[in-house]
Design an enzyme around this catalytic site. Sequence first.
Site, PDB file in Angstrom:
ATOM      1  N   ASP A  99       0.828  -1.202   0.000  1.00  0.00           N
ATOM      2  CA  ASP A  99       0.000   0.000   0.000  1.00  0.00           C
ATOM      3  C   ASP A  99       0.861   1.250   0.000  1.00  0.00           C
ATOM      4  O   ASP A  99       2.060   1.211   0.325  1.00  0.00           O
ATOM      5  CB  ASP A  99      -0.964   0.007   1.192  1.00  0.00           C
ATOM      6  CG  ASP A  99      -0.253   0.065   2.538  1.00  0.00           C
ATOM      7  OD1 ASP A  99       0.773  -0.634   2.709  1.00  0.00           O
ATOM      8  OD2 ASP A  99      -0.707   0.794   3.434  1.00  0.00           O
ATOM      9  N   GLU A 161      -0.061  -1.032   5.902  1.00  0.00           N
ATOM     10  CA  GLU A 161       0.991  -0.487   6.760  1.00  0.00           C
ATOM     11  C   GLU A 161       0.859   1.012   6.949  1.00  0.00           C
ATOM     12  O   GLU A 161       1.078   1.537   8.047  1.00  0.00           O
ATOM     13  CB  GLU A 161       2.374  -0.814   6.177  1.00  0.00           C
ATOM     14  CG  GLU A 161       3.537  -0.520   7.126  1.00  0.00           C
ATOM     15  CD  GLU A 161       4.022   0.928   7.091  1.00  0.00           C
ATOM     16  OE1 GLU A 161       4.691   1.355   8.040  1.00  0.00           O
ATOM     17  OE2 GLU A 161       3.723   1.638   6.094  1.00  0.00           O
TER      18      GLU A 161
END
Length: 461
Positions: A99, A161
């Site tokens: 991400d 994250e």
Amino acid sequence: MSESTLGEAAPGDRPPSVVAGLLPELRRDLDDLVRIPSISVPGEIGDPLLAAFELTTRLFADAGVAVGRLDLPGTAPVVVGEIPAPPGAPTVLLYSHYDVVAPGDEREWESPPFEPTERDGAVYGRGAADTKSNIVMHVGALRAWNGRPPVGIRLCIEGHEEIGSGALPAYAADSHSEFRADTLVIGDMGSMAPGVPTLTTALRGMANVTLEVRTLESGKHSGQYGGAAPDALLAILRAIASLHDDRGNVAVAGLRRNEWEGPVQAEEQFRELGTVLHGMPLIGTGGLGSRIWSGPAITVIGIDVPSVGGAVNAVSPYARAALNVRVHPEQDAVEAQEAVMRHLRELRPFGIELDVRPGATGNGFAATTDGPAYRAATEAWSRAWGADAVLAGSGGSIPIVSALAAALPDAEALLVGTTDGYANIHAPNERLLLSEFENAITAEADFLGRYAEAFDGGRGA
């Protein structure tokens, strides 16, 4: 990926010798990942995140990993997988995340954020440095060993994250079997500066705090009421000002700080990396390392106030601020958060009680650096860059690291990667230097071989 793109190193060869030949396809893989706008947003798992998950899964499968999918509540799927360890060999867990943060104002980008663009030896694009290139670093290291490294491999490649990792840290803290390893290679870091091979040995923890106050039902004319009516904005500002002393040191009791004992950036380099304006002083006292790596920091990351452009002559009835607290690597983040909240609750500026609330927390991390993995990594990173590797701290936080370290207390943890201090991560024009990309892949491939040789039944040579 076809078999021909895997490394052709024979047994006993050092796979770094084949990395250069792998780079064209690894670069194409990186471009494909960067083109996916896999922005993580709380409460959402959209198609771009799933597309990045699927591509990441295929890359590791083609690199020899038996891949799987871990689904956790409210969390983007995690790529897990394994290459079984040869008899007597250690197991290495490879971590990274697919991400990215949002690109922000795209007008500030010199090229489209999700169209990887090469300029002057660098690839520009959101996620090029943080941290899709580190996913490809792991893939490249496995390809260099033709999918058959001399160590066991496990994977933890997540997709949340940037927003705290969701349910993954709690799951990992239970030491589930798919994450058990002798060494963790956390691919979410990099060099302090280009050409300076760096092993990060400490991460500060993080805690967020919100404070707000309402003092009036509505704004009142500052001429008629200013000077007696309780001004919410003044109360918030006075509280924020109390968090630091006159020299900029954090002035909250209970927050741990000690001097950083290892190498540290030169002040001139820090100023350049931080784009500090000429003549502007740095805040705080003591060594630079203790201010940014082994001591606390409190930053106002958001504040709700009337805008200057639309200002009217009125006493503010309401104000709110968000604080980000960075915590000593070995201090419990909740303990530090409570210290800041206690400080604010006891203030009562002008007799006004503040509403102080806790936000997200994440513990820091401090590595043990005297084991076989660190010896092997120091040699591998030094060789790849042609310069002595340095041990450094980082002010950033990676939520999963402390969870894995707690679950696997005997495992060594290497925090490494492809980025560098000028990479503009989380900012416009994020970029990856291709030289750092190649060196990082070379170093990790070399490390897997050196670590297998150094390991002795889990005790080290």
